[in-house]
Design a protein around this motif. Structure first.
Motif, PDB file in Angstrom:
ATOM      1  N   TYR A 189     -33.771  -5.319  28.264  1.00  9.28           N
ATOM      2  CA  TYR A 189     -33.099  -5.014  29.536  1.00  9.28           C
ATOM      3  C   TYR A 189     -33.989  -4.257  30.520  1.00  9.28           C
ATOM      4  CZ  TYR A 189     -28.928  -6.672  27.212  1.00  9.28           C
ATOM      5  OH  TYR A 189     -28.016  -7.474  26.561  1.00  9.28           O
ATOM      6  N   LEU A 224     -21.038  -6.726  25.701  1.00  4.80           N
ATOM      7  CA  LEU A 224     -21.665  -7.959  25.196  1.00  4.80           C
ATOM      8  C   LEU A 224     -20.773  -8.659  24.177  1.00  4.80           C
ATOM      9  CD1 LEU A 224     -25.340  -6.663  24.720  1.00  4.80           C
ATOM     10  CD2 LEU A 224     -24.560  -8.242  26.487  1.00  4.80           C
ATOM     11  N   LYS A 225     -20.168  -7.865  23.282  1.00  3.06           N
ATOM     12  CA  LYS A 225     -19.255  -8.433  22.278  1.00  3.06           C
ATOM     13  C   LYS A 225     -18.048  -9.096  22.957  1.00  3.06           C
ATOM     14  CE  LYS A 225     -20.040  -5.171  18.482  1.00  3.06           C
ATOM     15  NZ  LYS A 225     -19.515  -3.890  17.958  1.00  3.06           N
ATOM     16  N   GLU A 234     -17.861 -10.349  25.973  1.00  4.67           N
ATOM     17  CA  GLU A 234     -18.282 -11.590  26.649  1.00  4.67           C
ATOM     18  C   GLU A 234     -18.514 -12.713  25.644  1.00  4.67           C
ATOM     19  OE1 GLU A 234     -21.585 -10.217  28.978  1.00  4.67           O
ATOM     20  OE2 GLU A 234     -20.274  -9.298  30.490  1.00  4.67           O
ATOM     21  N   GLU A 235     -19.010 -12.351  24.463  1.00  7.40           N
ATOM     22  CA  GLU A 235     -19.222 -13.365  23.397  1.00  7.40           C
ATOM     23  C   GLU A 235     -17.910 -13.991  22.952  1.00  7.40           C
ATOM     24  OE1 GLU A 235     -21.252 -11.989  19.857  1.00  7.40           O
ATOM     25  OE2 GLU A 235     -22.921 -11.296  21.112  1.00  7.40           O
TER      26      GLU A 235
END
Length: 378
Positions: free
Chosen positions: A329, A372-373, A375-376
């Protein structure tokens, strides 16, 4: 005597007398000197005589104090989502919990500046043991959550609080703030405790949980600080858990955390108001029959909103990269921002203690990990 007397904030007719009772307390003097630097003591003591409601106190003093806190310990406060809310409606704001005093103070500043109804806010009675803090909290429309009660008393206390929140929202048209969990999230993982929702549902009466929660107009709130001013203070408890030891709070620990949260450097702060829970509740009612599973699903909806709308500052990306020894990032921060964060880490904890370092970095990185989780899974 009302059944709410033990927990309620002050009625307007009590405000002046209660304010005068703490007007000359050394802590009030310190607070006023901070809020109005250089102002003679007699000036604000005289102004106190004209305060006859909580609204007077909040507009004339508290809002100034919060703006001073922001001016001295932050690099800007931004908000989003509040323009979608109805100025005449009361809402139940359920937020992630990072700071004892500021989370609710900043929300109320956002509501004040947006012309929305300000909140009655829940605060643990363990935080206001000192008479001055107790009076100040109730002058600022805080109601008390009774902690450390025996199991039977706990149930009664939860019932009373549930009914009080219902009365505030539905009869008084007063918005309410409550944290999604008891105590602040110390790991950076924001998760709604089912117990909080269970307590809220106790006043539902004959209504189904989902119908009742629709009447409360629940708005999830995401609050994000670029730097957590109490990050290092949260470490001893995390390390005790890591070692599977019982953690016992120090005598003045809560008070120290309150002061550090107020005065410590936060850099930028963002507050987002999510959408009112509505269709999601209909969907839960249509697909889930079991009450506990309904509460679980509602908690998940609140969590998803808070995580999705959480503002990710450069510190979150830096911590993630440092934790995972990567530069995934690197585009999200500058080298200078990274150096500043590393310097902060080295000053706040012993960087040679790898366990401490990992917990410190995870505290900052977890909001990114959770987003992130989420969005997954979409």
């Amino acid at each position: 005597m009302s059944k709410f007397d033990e927990i309620r904030y002050f009625h307007d007719h009590e405000v002046n007398e209660k304010l005068q009772s703490v007007a000359r307390d050394p802590m009030m003097k310190a607070l006023m000197n901070f809020t109005f630097p250089g102002e003679d003591e007699q000036v604000w003591l005289e102004q106190f005589k004209n305060v006859h409601s909580i609204s007077d106190f909040q507009h004339q003093f508290v809002a100034y104090a919060v703006r001073q806190i922001l001016a001295k310990s932050s690099e800007g406060f931004t908000i989003s989502g509040f323009d979608k809310l109805d100025k005449n409606a009361s809402y139940l704001y359920i937020s992630n919990h990072r700071d004892i005093v500021l989370d609710t103070s900043l929300l109320n500043l956002a509501l004040l500046e947006s012309g929305l109804i300000m909140t009655a806010s829940a605060i643990g009675d363990n935080l206001v043991k000192r008479n001055f803090l107790n009076v100040l909290a109730k002058l600022n429309r805080n109601f008390l959550v009774q902690r450390g009660l025996p199991l039977r008393d706990q149930l009664t206390s939860s019932q009373v609080m549930s009914e009080y929140i219902k009365e505030q929202l539905l009869q008084e048209n007063r918005s309410v703030w409550i944290a999604q969990r008891e105590g602040r999230a110390k790991t950076g993982n924001d998760a709604t405790q089912q117990g909080v929702l269970k307590m809220l549902a106790m006043a539902a009466g004959d209504q189904s949980i989902t119908d009742y929660f629709k009447t409360l107009k629940i708005v999830p709130i995401s609050i994000s600080y670029e730097y957590d001013p109490t990050d290092s203070l949260k470490m001893p408890q995390l390390l005790a858990q890591h070692r599977e030891e019982e953690y016992i709070k120090g005598k003045n620990e809560d008070f120290t955390s309150m002061l550090s949260g107020i005065l410590g450097q936060k850099k930028r702060i963002h507050l987002h108001a999510g959408n009112v829970l509505d269709k999601e509740l209909d969907e839960i009612a249509a697909t889930i029959e079991n009450k506990n599973k309904q509460l679980q699903a509602i908690a998940q909806v609140i969590d998803d909103s808070i995580i999705r709308n959480y503002k990710l500052w450069p510190t979150k990306y830096i911590a993630y990269d440092l934790l995972h020894h990567t530069d995934t990032y690197a585009s999200q921060y500058t080298e200078q921002e990274k150096q500043l964060f590393v310097r902060r880490l080295e000053m706040r904890i012993d960087p040679s203690d790898l366990v401490s370092k990992e917990y410190f970095l995870a505290m900052y990185a977890n909001p990114l990990v959770n987003k992130l989780k989420l969005e997954e899974n979409l």
